[in-house]
Design a protein around this motif. Structure first.
Motif, PDB file in Angstrom:
ATOM      1  N   ILE A   1       0.842  -1.200   0.000  1.00  0.00           N
ATOM      2  CA  ILE A   1       0.000   0.000   0.000  1.00  0.00           C
ATOM      3  C   ILE A   1       0.876   1.248   0.000  1.00  0.00           C
ATOM      4  CG2 ILE A   1      -1.715   1.304   1.329  1.00  0.00           C
ATOM      5  CD1 ILE A   1      -2.708  -1.276   2.500  1.00  0.00           C
ATOM      6  N   VAL A   2       0.575   2.174  -0.912  1.00  0.00           N
ATOM      7  CA  VAL A   2       1.331   3.420  -1.017  1.00  0.00           C
ATOM      8  C   VAL A   2       0.491   4.575  -0.490  1.00  0.00           C
ATOM      9  CG1 VAL A   2       2.448   5.034  -2.617  1.00  0.00           C
ATOM     10  CG2 VAL A   2       2.563   2.569  -3.048  1.00  0.00           C
ATOM     11  N   SER A   3       1.092   5.419   0.349  1.00  0.00           N
ATOM     12  CA  SER A   3       0.372   6.586   0.856  1.00  0.00           C
ATOM     13  C   SER A   3       1.303   7.791   0.995  1.00  0.00           C
ATOM     14  CB  SER A   3      -0.278   6.270   2.199  1.00  0.00           C
ATOM     15  OG  SER A   3      -1.174   7.309   2.571  1.00  0.00           O
ATOM     16  N   ASN A   4       0.692   8.958   1.126  1.00  0.00           N
ATOM     17  CA  ASN A   4       1.462  10.201   1.260  1.00  0.00           C
ATOM     18  C   ASN A   4       1.514  10.692   2.693  1.00  0.00           C
ATOM     19  OD1 ASN A   4       0.724  10.362  -1.703  1.00  0.00           O
ATOM     20  ND2 ASN A   4       1.928  12.244  -1.461  1.00  0.00           N
ATOM     21  N   GLU A   5       2.653  11.222   3.100  1.00  0.00           N
ATOM     22  CA  GLU A   5       2.726  12.041   4.308  1.00  0.00           C
ATOM     23  C   GLU A   5       2.341  13.456   3.874  1.00  0.00           C
ATOM     24  OE1 GLU A   5       2.638  13.544   7.536  1.00  0.00           O
ATOM     25  OE2 GLU A   5       3.818  11.748   7.973  1.00  0.00           O
ATOM     26  N   VAL A   6       1.279  14.012   4.445  1.00  0.00           N
ATOM     27  CA  VAL A   6       0.843  15.361   4.053  1.00  0.00           C
ATOM     28  C   VAL A   6       0.792  16.318   5.248  1.00  0.00           C
ATOM     29  CG1 VAL A   6      -0.547  14.482   2.110  1.00  0.00           C
ATOM     30  CG2 VAL A   6      -1.648  14.890   4.329  1.00  0.00           C
ATOM     31  N   GLY A   7       1.293  15.876   6.404  1.00  0.00           N
ATOM     32  CA  GLY A   7       1.113  16.661   7.629  1.00  0.00           C
ATOM     33  C   GLY A   7       2.363  17.355   8.135  1.00  0.00           C
ATOM     34  N   GLN A   8       3.392  17.490   7.288  1.00  0.00           N
ATOM     35  CA  GLN A   8       4.637  18.074   7.789  1.00  0.00           C
ATOM     36  C   GLN A   8       4.896  19.475   7.244  1.00  0.00           C
ATOM     37  OE1 GLN A   8       7.982  15.540   8.258  1.00  0.00           O
ATOM     38  NE2 GLN A   8       6.769  13.766   8.779  1.00  0.00           N
ATOM     39  N   GLY A   9       3.826  20.128   6.783  1.00  0.00           N
ATOM     40  CA  GLY A   9       3.943  21.529   6.373  1.00  0.00           C
ATOM     41  C   GLY A   9       3.212  22.411   7.373  1.00  0.00           C
ATOM     42  N   ILE A  10       3.055  23.662   6.993  1.00  0.00           N
ATOM     43  CA  ILE A  10       2.294  24.625   7.798  1.00  0.00           C
ATOM     44  C   ILE A  10       0.803  24.253   7.785  1.00  0.00           C
ATOM     45  CG2 ILE A  10       1.498  27.056   7.658  1.00  0.00           C
ATOM     46  CD1 ILE A  10       4.221  26.846   8.964  1.00  0.00           C
ATOM     47  N   VAL A  11       0.098  24.501   8.890  1.00  0.00           N
ATOM     48  CA  VAL A  11      -1.349  24.244   8.953  1.00  0.00           C
ATOM     49  C   VAL A  11      -2.041  24.955   7.788  1.00  0.00           C
ATOM     50  CG1 VAL A  11      -3.449  24.469  10.337  1.00  0.00           C
ATOM     51  CG2 VAL A  11      -1.256  24.152  11.475  1.00  0.00           C
ATOM     52  N   PRO A  12      -2.812  24.230   6.968  1.00  0.00           N
ATOM     53  CA  PRO A  12      -3.456  24.886   5.830  1.00  0.00           C
ATOM     54  C   PRO A  12      -4.558  25.850   6.273  1.00  0.00           C
ATOM     55  CG  PRO A  12      -3.798  22.476   5.770  1.00  0.00           C
ATOM     56  CD  PRO A  12      -3.072  22.784   7.030  1.00  0.00           C
ATOM     57  N   ASP A  13      -4.736  26.929   5.488  1.00  0.00           N
ATOM     58  CA  ASP A  13      -5.752  27.942   5.802  1.00  0.00           C
ATOM     59  C   ASP A  13      -7.168  27.383   5.717  1.00  0.00           C
ATOM     60  OD1 ASP A  13      -4.029  30.043   6.260  1.00  0.00           O
ATOM     61  OD2 ASP A  13      -3.926  30.610   4.139  1.00  0.00           O
ATOM     62  N   ASN A  14      -7.435  26.581   4.686  1.00  0.00           N
ATOM     63  CA  ASN A  14      -8.836  26.224   4.479  1.00  0.00           C
ATOM     64  C   ASN A  14      -9.235  24.938   5.199  1.00  0.00           C
ATOM     65  OD1 ASN A  14      -9.588  23.979   2.478  1.00  0.00           O
ATOM     66  ND2 ASN A  14      -7.904  25.008   1.418  1.00  0.00           N
ATOM     67  N   PRO A  15     -10.470  24.952   5.754  1.00  0.00           N
ATOM     68  CA  PRO A  15     -10.956  23.855   6.611  1.00  0.00           C
ATOM     69  C   PRO A  15     -10.974  22.495   5.899  1.00  0.00           C
ATOM     70  CG  PRO A  15     -12.418  25.765   6.739  1.00  0.00           C
ATOM     71  CD  PRO A  15     -11.452  26.042   5.638  1.00  0.00           C
ATOM     72  N   LEU A  16     -11.269  22.496   4.584  1.00  0.00           N
ATOM     73  CA  LEU A  16     -11.324  21.236   3.842  1.00  0.00           C
ATOM     74  C   LEU A  16      -9.938  20.583   3.798  1.00  0.00           C
ATOM     75  CD1 LEU A  16     -13.350  19.475   2.261  1.00  0.00           C
ATOM     76  CD2 LEU A  16     -12.495  20.573   0.164  1.00  0.00           C
ATOM     77  N   ALA A  17      -8.905  21.398   3.597  1.00  0.00           N
ATOM     78  CA  ALA A  17      -7.528  20.876   3.577  1.00  0.00           C
ATOM     79  C   ALA A  17      -7.136  20.357   4.959  1.00  0.00           C
ATOM     80  CB  ALA A  17      -6.559  21.962   3.102  1.00  0.00           C
ATOM     81  N   ARG A  18      -7.607  21.040   6.007  1.00  0.00           N
ATOM     82  CA  ARG A  18      -7.319  20.565   7.380  1.00  0.00           C
ATOM     83  C   ARG A  18      -8.018  19.225   7.645  1.00  0.00           C
ATOM     84  NH1 ARG A  18      -7.879  25.919   9.006  1.00  0.00           N
ATOM     85  NH2 ARG A  18      -9.845  25.564  10.083  1.00  0.00           N
ATOM     86  N   ARG A  19      -9.261  19.123   7.158  1.00  0.00           N
ATOM     87  CA  ARG A  19     -10.002  17.858   7.320  1.00  0.00           C
ATOM     88  C   ARG A  19      -9.276  16.735   6.577  1.00  0.00           C
ATOM     89  NH1 ARG A  19     -15.346  15.953   4.236  1.00  0.00           N
ATOM     90  NH2 ARG A  19     -15.487  13.908   5.249  1.00  0.00           N
ATOM     91  N   PHE A  20      -8.828  17.029   5.368  1.00  0.00           N
ATOM     92  CA  PHE A  20      -8.111  16.049   4.554  1.00  0.00           C
ATOM     93  C   PHE A  20      -6.829  15.598   5.254  1.00  0.00           C
ATOM     94  CE2 PHE A  20      -4.770  15.319   1.331  1.00  0.00           C
ATOM     95  CZ  PHE A  20      -5.302  14.178   0.746  1.00  0.00           C
ATOM     96  N   ARG A  21      -6.108  16.570   5.822  1.00  0.00           N
ATOM     97  CA  ARG A  21      -4.861  16.289   6.512  1.00  0.00           C
ATOM     98  C   ARG A  21      -5.087  15.420   7.750  1.00  0.00           C
ATOM     99  NH1 ARG A  21      -0.311  20.387   8.931  1.00  0.00           N
ATOM    100  NH2 ARG A  21      -1.864  20.841  10.498  1.00  0.00           N
ATOM    101  N   ASP A  22      -6.155  15.733   8.486  1.00  0.00           N
ATOM    102  CA  ASP A  22      -6.489  14.945   9.679  1.00  0.00           C
ATOM    103  C   ASP A  22      -6.852  13.505   9.297  1.00  0.00           C
ATOM    104  OD1 ASP A  22      -6.034  17.055  11.316  1.00  0.00           O
ATOM    105  OD2 ASP A  22      -8.100  17.331  11.972  1.00  0.00           O
ATOM    106  N   LEU A  23      -7.719  13.386   8.280  1.00  0.00           N
ATOM    107  CA  LEU A  23      -8.145  12.048   7.862  1.00  0.00           C
ATOM    108  C   LEU A  23      -6.961  11.250   7.311  1.00  0.00           C
ATOM    109  CD1 LEU A  23     -11.611  12.791   6.246  1.00  0.00           C
ATOM    110  CD2 LEU A  23     -11.178  11.189   8.130  1.00  0.00           C
ATOM    111  N   SER A  24      -6.103  11.899   6.532  1.00  0.00           N
ATOM    112  CA  SER A  24      -4.914  11.219   5.992  1.00  0.00           C
ATOM    113  C   SER A  24      -4.089  10.614   7.112  1.00  0.00           C
ATOM    114  CB  SER A  24      -4.010  12.210   5.236  1.00  0.00           C
ATOM    115  OG  SER A  24      -4.592  12.593   4.032  1.00  0.00           O
ATOM    116  N   GLY A  25      -3.853  11.421   8.135  1.00  0.00           N
ATOM    117  CA  GLY A  25      -3.046  10.948   9.251  1.00  0.00           C
ATOM    118  C   GLY A  25      -3.696   9.769   9.960  1.00  0.00           C
TER     119      GLY A  25
END
Lengths: 170, 170, 170
Positions: B121-145
């Motif tokens: 299974i291949v997946s991305n680490e997407v949580g090592q940048g600055i907190v994104p401004d928009n709520p949808l990106a934050r939701r995506f980042r939380d779910l990814s983790g």
């Protein structure tokens, strides 16, 4: 022949300081290849701070574009390239196509392998955040990843740095 | 029973190529489960490039949503899922709630554990940048983790990839 | 004297859960130092969720600014600071200058080294994405990196967490 060391980490991860410590421990003449261009006051200060961290042993070349050619001139000893990410920014700013940039990175990789000097290369991991909105940032992220892979593949040792702590990956 | 291998890395980190090398070295039938949907020209080209990297041995399923069910059909040999991050994007695009997405990820984890095949299974680490401004990106980042944690926990081996170099974490 | 453990990872990487597991395995009184401030509903829910994950053994201090002083009050046993990143956000919000923030971080590092308790510190890696557009986010990213380096340098053990899997770096 010299060895090539590839150091990757995030912004302010301590990767430059680790690269400098690594290079300071090596014998011979010391060549610092700075790819940064001081286009604003913030950048000027960063460049000055980096310079202050180096001992007087270091001879500095400011080379925004022709890094491979500068490595060829470095002779033996050790050459430190800081950093690949700004170099890539400069190449994109000079309107090079993706294929031309990849070709430049292959030239750098080849210059490292053929050099009598040990080469220490510093680069940024920029692909572990959310996908950027703007296409230019996505292009930069894609090219960064490709160039990092190319350079790490031909390096003898690869280190990942976080919070100032180096982790040997290869 | 087969083993599960979880590969995580940044964008253009070489994680897909490493996953493919790992899977190519395994015996039996080869099933590629592509979660990508070609909604624009940039994505079409990425999908085509990924396909060109695979040998003719691979049988490709394009499955944006029902990954667990597709794994159940894969039989023995090896199945490669590339990637979890796009799958998550598709599930969010299909208006699933967080709890439904986590439940889907638990189903995938369970399908991996019960499969006779080795699953990569291949997946991305997407949580090592600055907190994104928009709520949808934050939701995506939380779910990814959360989904990454769930899948890595049940995997037999976990690899972190940077600059094309895999580091075994588990 | 107690030992200091520094845990770094991305958002939703499982770093807090790993820190808690580590601390739960240590003897003595358990002090939780929460730096989070509930300025909106999203944050309130995050704080509540974190609290629910802890056993009743834990005594919680909510301390947005004076973390070093709170550690001095912790006595022996174990103190868990979660997290440095929100603490930094609070210090910036309180209009401290960069030099004052670095000085606060040095105080924290010093309090950890002098404490009879084991100290577990949780922080975020925020520097592995694309350079943020806005200067405040760049300042935050720079300070995060500097503070992380300072704390990791004086820690006895450093762990990098991705997808819930800890990797010992030091």
């Amino acid at each position: 022949m010299g060895k090539t060391f590839f150091i990757i980490g995030g912004a302010r991860s301590g990767k430059s300081a680790f690269a400098l410590t690594l290079a300071d421990g090596m014998e011979g003449t010391k060549t610092y290849i700075a790819t940064a261009q001081a286009y604003d006051a913030e950048m000027e200060e960063r460049i000055r701070n980096h310079k202050d961290e180096r001992s007087e042993q270091w001879h500095t070349f400011e080379e925004p574009l022709e890094v491979a050619a500068t490595i060829k001139k470095a002779g033996s000893g050790v050459a430190l390239v800081d950093c690949v990410t700004l170099w890539l920014t400069n190449l994109m700013g000079a309107d090079l196509k993706d294929s031309e940039i990849i070709s430049k990175a292959a030239d750098l990789s080849s210059a490292c392998r053929q050099s009598a000097a040990n080469i220490v290369i510093v680069s940024n991991e920029v692909g572990q955040g959310i996908v950027p909105d703007n296409p230019l940032a996505r292009r930069f992220r894609d090219l960064s990843g490709k160039v990092n892979q190319l350079l790490a593949e031909s390096a003898d040792e690869v280190y990942f740095v976080a919070a100032g702590i180096p982790l040997k990956m290869k």
